[in-house]
Design a protein around this motif. Structure first.
Motif, mmCIF file in Angstrom:
data_model
loop_
_atom_site.group_PDB
_atom_site.id
_atom_site.type_symbol
_atom_site.label_atom_id
_atom_site.label_comp_id
_atom_site.label_asym_id
_atom_site.label_seq_id
_atom_site.Cartn_x
_atom_site.Cartn_y
_atom_site.Cartn_z
ATOM 1 N N VAL A 160 -44.834 -52.336 59.556
ATOM 2 C CA VAL A 160 -44.561 -53.466 58.665
ATOM 3 C C VAL A 160 -45.852 -53.791 57.932
ATOM 4 C CG1 VAL A 160 -43.838 -55.878 58.516
ATOM 5 C CG2 VAL A 160 -42.800 -54.368 60.225
ATOM 6 N N THR A 161 -45.808 -53.861 56.629
ATOM 7 C CA THR A 161 -47.008 -54.125 55.828
ATOM 8 C C THR A 161 -46.782 -55.320 54.920
ATOM 9 O OG1 THR A 161 -46.234 -52.539 54.169
ATOM 10 C CG2 THR A 161 -47.779 -51.723 55.802
ATOM 11 N N GLY A 162 -47.861 -56.054 54.626
ATOM 12 C CA GLY A 162 -47.751 -57.195 53.727
ATOM 13 C C GLY A 162 -49.012 -58.022 53.728
ATOM 14 N N VAL A 208 -55.127 -62.567 53.863
ATOM 15 C CA VAL A 208 -55.380 -61.425 54.745
ATOM 16 C C VAL A 208 -54.248 -60.424 54.571
ATOM 17 C CG1 VAL A 208 -55.616 -60.648 57.138
ATOM 18 C CG2 VAL A 208 -56.618 -62.825 56.455
ATOM 19 N N TYR A 209 -54.583 -59.134 54.530
ATOM 20 C CA TYR A 209 -53.572 -58.084 54.512
ATOM 21 C C TYR A 209 -53.329 -57.634 55.942
ATOM 22 C CZ TYR A 209 -53.828 -57.761 49.443
ATOM 23 O OH TYR A 209 -53.746 -58.039 48.101
ATOM 24 N N LEU A 210 -52.062 -57.349 56.266
ATOM 25 C CA LEU A 210 -51.719 -56.958 57.628
ATOM 26 C C LEU A 210 -50.828 -55.726 57.620
ATOM 27 C CD1 LEU A 210 -50.976 -60.333 57.305
ATOM 28 C CD2 LEU A 210 -51.273 -60.113 59.764
ATOM 29 N N PHE A 211 -51.069 -54.838 58.590
ATOM 30 C CA PHE A 211 -50.056 -53.841 58.899
ATOM 31 C C PHE A 211 -49.849 -53.823 60.407
ATOM 32 C CE2 PHE A 211 -53.841 -51.013 58.987
ATOM 33 C CZ PHE A 211 -53.617 -50.244 60.134
ATOM 34 N N PHE A 256 -46.220 -65.156 55.215
ATOM 35 C CA PHE A 256 -46.171 -63.699 55.154
ATOM 36 C C PHE A 256 -45.212 -63.209 54.081
ATOM 37 C CE2 PHE A 256 -44.374 -59.578 56.687
ATOM 38 C CZ PHE A 256 -45.521 -58.822 56.498
ATOM 39 N N VAL A 257 -45.707 -62.292 53.267
ATOM 40 C CA VAL A 257 -44.896 -61.632 52.243
ATOM 41 C C VAL A 257 -44.929 -60.141 52.527
ATOM 42 C CG1 VAL A 257 -44.598 -61.145 49.783
ATOM 43 C CG2 VAL A 257 -45.423 -63.403 50.523
ATOM 44 N N GLU A 258 -43.782 -59.566 52.798
ATOM 45 C CA GLU A 258 -43.728 -58.146 53.148
ATOM 46 C C GLU A 258 -43.762 -57.277 51.900
ATOM 47 O OE1 GLU A 258 -41.131 -55.052 55.932
ATOM 48 O OE2 GLU A 258 -40.682 -57.201 55.930
ATOM 49 N N ARG A 296 -42.930 -57.833 63.594
ATOM 50 C CA ARG A 296 -42.762 -59.068 62.829
ATOM 51 C C ARG A 296 -43.020 -60.313 63.666
ATOM 52 N NH1 ARG A 296 -39.478 -55.350 60.696
ATOM 53 N NH2 ARG A 296 -39.621 -55.060 58.431
ATOM 54 N N GLU A 297 -42.719 -60.247 64.954
ATOM 55 C CA GLU A 297 -43.031 -61.376 65.833
ATOM 56 C C GLU A 297 -44.545 -61.570 65.940
ATOM 57 O OE1 GLU A 297 -39.132 -61.192 68.813
ATOM 58 O OE2 GLU A 297 -40.971 -60.097 69.329
ATOM 59 N N ARG A 298 -45.275 -60.475 66.003
ATOM 60 C CA ARG A 298 -46.737 -60.576 66.071
ATOM 61 C C ARG A 298 -47.298 -61.167 64.783
ATOM 62 N NH1 ARG A 298 -46.923 -54.530 68.739
ATOM 63 N NH2 ARG A 298 -46.957 -55.194 70.928
ATOM 64 N N ILE A 299 -46.789 -60.712 63.665
ATOM 65 C CA ILE A 299 -47.254 -61.241 62.376
ATOM 66 C C ILE A 299 -46.960 -62.729 62.279
ATOM 67 C CG2 ILE A 299 -46.859 -61.182 59.887
ATOM 68 C CD1 ILE A 299 -46.436 -58.146 60.164
#
Length: 490
Positions: A66-68, A77-80, A49-51, A37-40
């Motif tokens: 962690v995905t969102g 952008v989508y992130l995991f 960011f919305v998880e 979460r710190e990286r995101i």
């Protein structure tokens, strides 16, 4: 009252899942690494960011990822992000299910995917189910390839199947000291070979870059996140969109005097100032590839320089296909004396690599512009600048275009003349006929007379001519015949 208790239970479960393992958390801090979460939070726009799937767990233990979704520079952008503090971020069924669902959403909505990778490998306790979990992600990433850009950041150990995930991405970035790409971890290597392996020396950023296993390296996690932002800014959100046009430099800026052999200086001079991002810089440098802006638009730059190796040809082939996936024009700068043949055993690799480059350029339907800045000997010109491949080809006045180098051509065409010329030494005679060969056959003026190049231009005007050509080609419409896909030489 009932609703209040239900909410409290949800919040309690969320907190338990998010907390992670305290011991792992300390180890993460001691290793100088951030949490998922710190990286995101560092790369995403503040508060965006919305998880998704936050409560997915087993026995109140999170899935290790962690995905969102979020915005980066105001683009969705989508992130995991794999969470090393939960079982070392090991891949299992739950983690795979979260990642696959995220990839499906990205494909449906047409948005890039950013993978923040930090995993000790696979959950051994799940056995074959864990391996199946990896295969589900591989299949989804393969299907998504060419639909939505995927950028992978290696911010911790990526071992076995996790390493393969980074290779399926369009661009992979490894952070020094913390990121490693390995087939087997140090413990397994020690068990197999009976010797201790240093993870950084065996699969660290420097080693990965030299092997061509990553496109970029970064000195720290923060720099890796910054480079990911730079790459995403040069790519469209999907194959159905165009890249953003940004006013970044003077369209009419002249190039300074540049030695054609100085590929770095040439790339930096041609690209809009401050926009060049070279990929695979430490791998097979006889061809350089880079993302950049030219006249404000994203382009892929390919600079062939010197004797070309098989690895360099394959690097360029993959890059051209990458650009074609997302509708980004390709600009080729040629100064090459042909391919490097070190021995009989290397010929097979060279044949395949040359055919891969030819295939990539021939298949690409994006605008293709080439400039012969020095020598264009052999198949490099055919693949990158030949009239059947490039839409527009320019040449500098000193350019030479030939099937063989002038020296080799003299050995084939002027052998008798060299022997018969008694007034000059053999070396002087060869130089004389090489000069005649360039003047009468291989010079750029002869190529222009035969329609093999569109014009001979002043080197200083190269940037302006390229921008003009790309503007003209902006409306280009071309497509390959209807088919499932071609059969790429492998």
């Amino acid at each position: 009252m009932h609703n209040s208790q239900g909410l409290e239970k949800v919040l309690s479960l969320r907190q338990e899942i998010l907390a992670g393992d305290e011991k792992r958390l300390k180890e993460q801090r001691d290793a100088g690494k951030l949490t998922a979460r710190e990286r995101i939070a560092k790369i995403a726009d503040a508060g965006s960011f919305v998880e998704l799937f936050a409560l997915v767990s087993r026995n109140d233990e999170g899935a290790g990822v962690v995905t969102g979704y979020a915005t980066i520079e105001e683009r969705p952008v989508y992130l995991f992000a794999q969470e090393f503090t939960v079982r070392g971020g090991a891949m299992g069924q739950l983690q795979a299910a979260k990642i696959v669902k995220l990839l499906e959403l990205a494909q449906k909505t047409g948005a890039p995917v950013l993978a923040l990778m930090d995993s000790a490998g696979v959950r051994i306790d799940e056995g074959a189910q864990a391996l199946s979990a990896y295969s589900e992600i591989y299949q989804k990433m393969a299907r998504m390839s060419g639909v939505c850009p995927m950028v992978a950041l290696v911010l911790g150990p990526c071992i076995g199947g996790a390493a393969l995930l980074s290779q399926l991405a369009d661009v992979s970035i490894v952070a020094e000291k913390v990121g490693q790409l390995m087939v087997f971890g140090p413990q397994v290597m020690a068990a197999m070979n009976g010797e201790q392996v240093d993870a950084e020396k065996f699969g660290g950023a420097k080693v990965a870059a030299e092997m061509g296993a990553c496109a970029l390296t970064a000195a720290s996690e923060d720099e890796a996140l910054l480079k990911a932002r730079q790459v995403l800014a040069l790519l469209p959100s999907s194959n159905l969109e165009d890249t953003e046009i940004v006013d970044t430099d003077d369209l009419n800026r002249l190039l300074p005097a540049i030695d054609p052999a100085d590929a770095d200086a040439l790339l930096n001079a041609v690209a809009d100032q401050g926009t060049l991002v070279e990929l695979y810089a430490a791998y097979e440098s006889s061809i350089k590839v880079a993302l950049a802006r030219l006249g404000g638009s994203s382009v892929g730059l390919v600079a062939a320089n010197g004797k070309l190796t098989a690895g360099a040809l394959q690097k360029a082939a993959r890059f051209v296909r990458f650009m074609d996936c997302y509708g980004i024009p390709v600009v080729s700068l040629l100064n090459t004396s042909g391919v490097e043949v070190n021995g009989v055993k290397e010929q097979g690799w060279l044949f395949k690599a040359q055919s891969q480059l030819l295939y990539a350029y021939a298949e690409a339907t994006v605008p293709k512009v080439a400039v012969v800045t020095g020598d264009a000997i052999g198949q490099a010109y055919v693949a990158m600048g030949g009239k059947a491949m490039a839409d527009v080809t320019y040449a500098w006045p000193s350019a030479v275009i030939s099937a063989l180098t002038p020296e080799a051509a003299v050995a084939v065409l002027y052998q008798d003349e060299v022997k018969a010329d008694k007034e000059l030494s053999v070396e002087e005679a060869r130089a004389k006929y090489a000069s005649e060969y360039v003047e009468n056959v291989a010079g750029c003026l002869n190529a222009a007379k035969q329609g093999m190049v569109d014009d001979v231009i002043e080197p200083a005007q190269t940037r302006a001519m390229l921008i003009s050509a790309l503007e003209m080609l902006m409306s280009k419409r071309d497509s390959n015949p209807p088919k499932k896909h071609g059969n790429l030489p492998m």
